[in-house]
Design a protein around this motif. Structure first.
Motif, PDB file in Angstrom:
ATOM      1  N   UNK A   1      84.053 148.614 -49.362  1.00  0.00           N
ATOM      2  CA  UNK A   1      82.642 148.099 -49.624  1.00  0.00           C
ATOM      3  C   UNK A   1      82.738 146.460 -49.587  1.00  0.00           C
ATOM      4  N   UNK A   2      81.769 145.827 -49.188  1.00  0.00           N
ATOM      5  CA  UNK A   2      81.686 144.393 -49.607  1.00  0.00           C
ATOM      6  C   UNK A   2      80.506 143.985 -50.430  1.00  0.00           C
ATOM      7  N   UNK A   3      80.709 142.886 -51.126  1.00  0.00           N
ATOM      8  CA  UNK A   3      79.486 142.541 -51.693  1.00  0.00           C
ATOM      9  C   UNK A   3      78.855 141.288 -51.493  1.00  0.00           C
ATOM     10  N   UNK A   4      77.660 141.194 -51.228  1.00  0.00           N
ATOM     11  CA  UNK A   4      76.829 139.890 -50.877  1.00  0.00           C
ATOM     12  C   UNK A   4      75.728 139.464 -51.811  1.00  0.00           C
ATOM     13  N   UNK A   5      75.929 138.104 -52.013  1.00  0.00           N
ATOM     14  CA  UNK A   5      74.920 137.645 -53.025  1.00  0.00           C
ATOM     15  C   UNK A   5      73.956 136.577 -52.553  1.00  0.00           C
ATOM     16  N   UNK A   6      72.621 136.990 -52.233  1.00  0.00           N
ATOM     17  CA  UNK A   6      71.769 136.112 -51.430  1.00  0.00           C
ATOM     18  C   UNK A   6      71.002 135.524 -52.861  1.00  0.00           C
ATOM     19  N   UNK A   7      71.069 134.066 -53.028  1.00  0.00           N
ATOM     20  CA  UNK A   7      70.501 133.303 -53.899  1.00  0.00           C
ATOM     21  C   UNK A   7      69.758 132.319 -53.452  1.00  0.00           C
ATOM     22  N   UNK A   8      68.631 132.032 -54.314  1.00  0.00           N
ATOM     23  CA  UNK A   8      67.826 130.796 -54.030  1.00  0.00           C
ATOM     24  C   UNK A   8      68.511 129.517 -54.857  1.00  0.00           C
ATOM     25  N   UNK A   9      68.842 128.573 -54.020  1.00  0.00           N
ATOM     26  CA  UNK A   9      69.265 127.183 -54.520  1.00  0.00           C
ATOM     27  C   UNK A   9      70.686 127.030 -54.180  1.00  0.00           C
ATOM     28  N   UNK A  10      71.111 125.945 -54.685  1.00  0.00           N
ATOM     29  CA  UNK A  10      72.713 125.471 -54.184  1.00  0.00           C
ATOM     30  C   UNK A  10      73.365 125.260 -55.396  1.00  0.00           C
ATOM     31  N   UNK A  11      74.523 125.691 -55.568  1.00  0.00           N
ATOM     32  CA  UNK A  11      75.439 125.504 -56.921  1.00  0.00           C
ATOM     33  C   UNK A  11      76.095 124.326 -56.639  1.00  0.00           C
ATOM     34  N   UNK A  12      75.728 123.196 -57.203  1.00  0.00           N
ATOM     35  CA  UNK A  12      76.569 122.192 -57.173  1.00  0.00           C
ATOM     36  C   UNK A  12      77.759 121.934 -57.805  1.00  0.00           C
TER      37      UNK A  12
END
Length: 156
Positions: A1-12
């Protein structure tokens, strides 16, 4: 399995990014596979409702077709680490190839995403900063992987 994290915004760069990278970097060779981060942003100055709808479209498109879809939401189900690992292990046993996570922006997730999710997951009744939730999720995925593989990290 692989994991995908879709998130709003950018980590600086900074402590939140470093913490996320610490735990995301521990995944990759185990049953949950690598954790791929897909950041989305709506840069136009839209009214709140329109922005949430647009972010929902971007988040939906960020997960591969056929993914198990988990929406992080304070109204979701609170699982302990063992239950979370069992849930992920069940999807692995069922032959699911991708588990995807949605993390909304400052105004939360669009209701359609919550309705489409296979699981609404909460990290408790408190509201967490959406950028910090990435680190919490990465750590819990690593913890779940160690539970599934019998590594002592969780019990140490």
């Amino acid at each position: 399995m692989r994991s995908v994290l879709a998130a709003v915004g950018r980590l600086k760069s900074g402590p939140m990014r470093d913490l996320y990278l610490e735990y995301a970097g521990r995944l990759g060779r185990g049953p949950l596979g690598p954790l791929e981060l897909r950041e989305v942003e709506e840069r136009r100055p839209l009214p709140s409702g329109e922005r949430i709808a647009r972010e929902g479209e971007l988040l939906r498109a960020a997960l591969p077709e056929g993914s198990v879809r988990i929406a992080l939401d304070e109204r979701g189900k609170a699982l302990d680490s063992d239950a979370f690992a069992r849930q992920l292990g069940g999807w692995i046993d069922d032959g699911r190839r991708v588990v995807g996570f949605w993390i909304g922006g400052a105004d939360g997730l669009h209701p359609d995403l919550r309705a489409e999710a296979d699981l609404l997951l909460s990290f408790g009744a408190m509201t967490w900063p959406h950028l910090l939730v990435r680190s919490l999720l990465a750590e819990q995925l690593y913890r779940a992987e160690t539970i599934l593989t019998g590594h002592p990290y969780h019990r140490a």
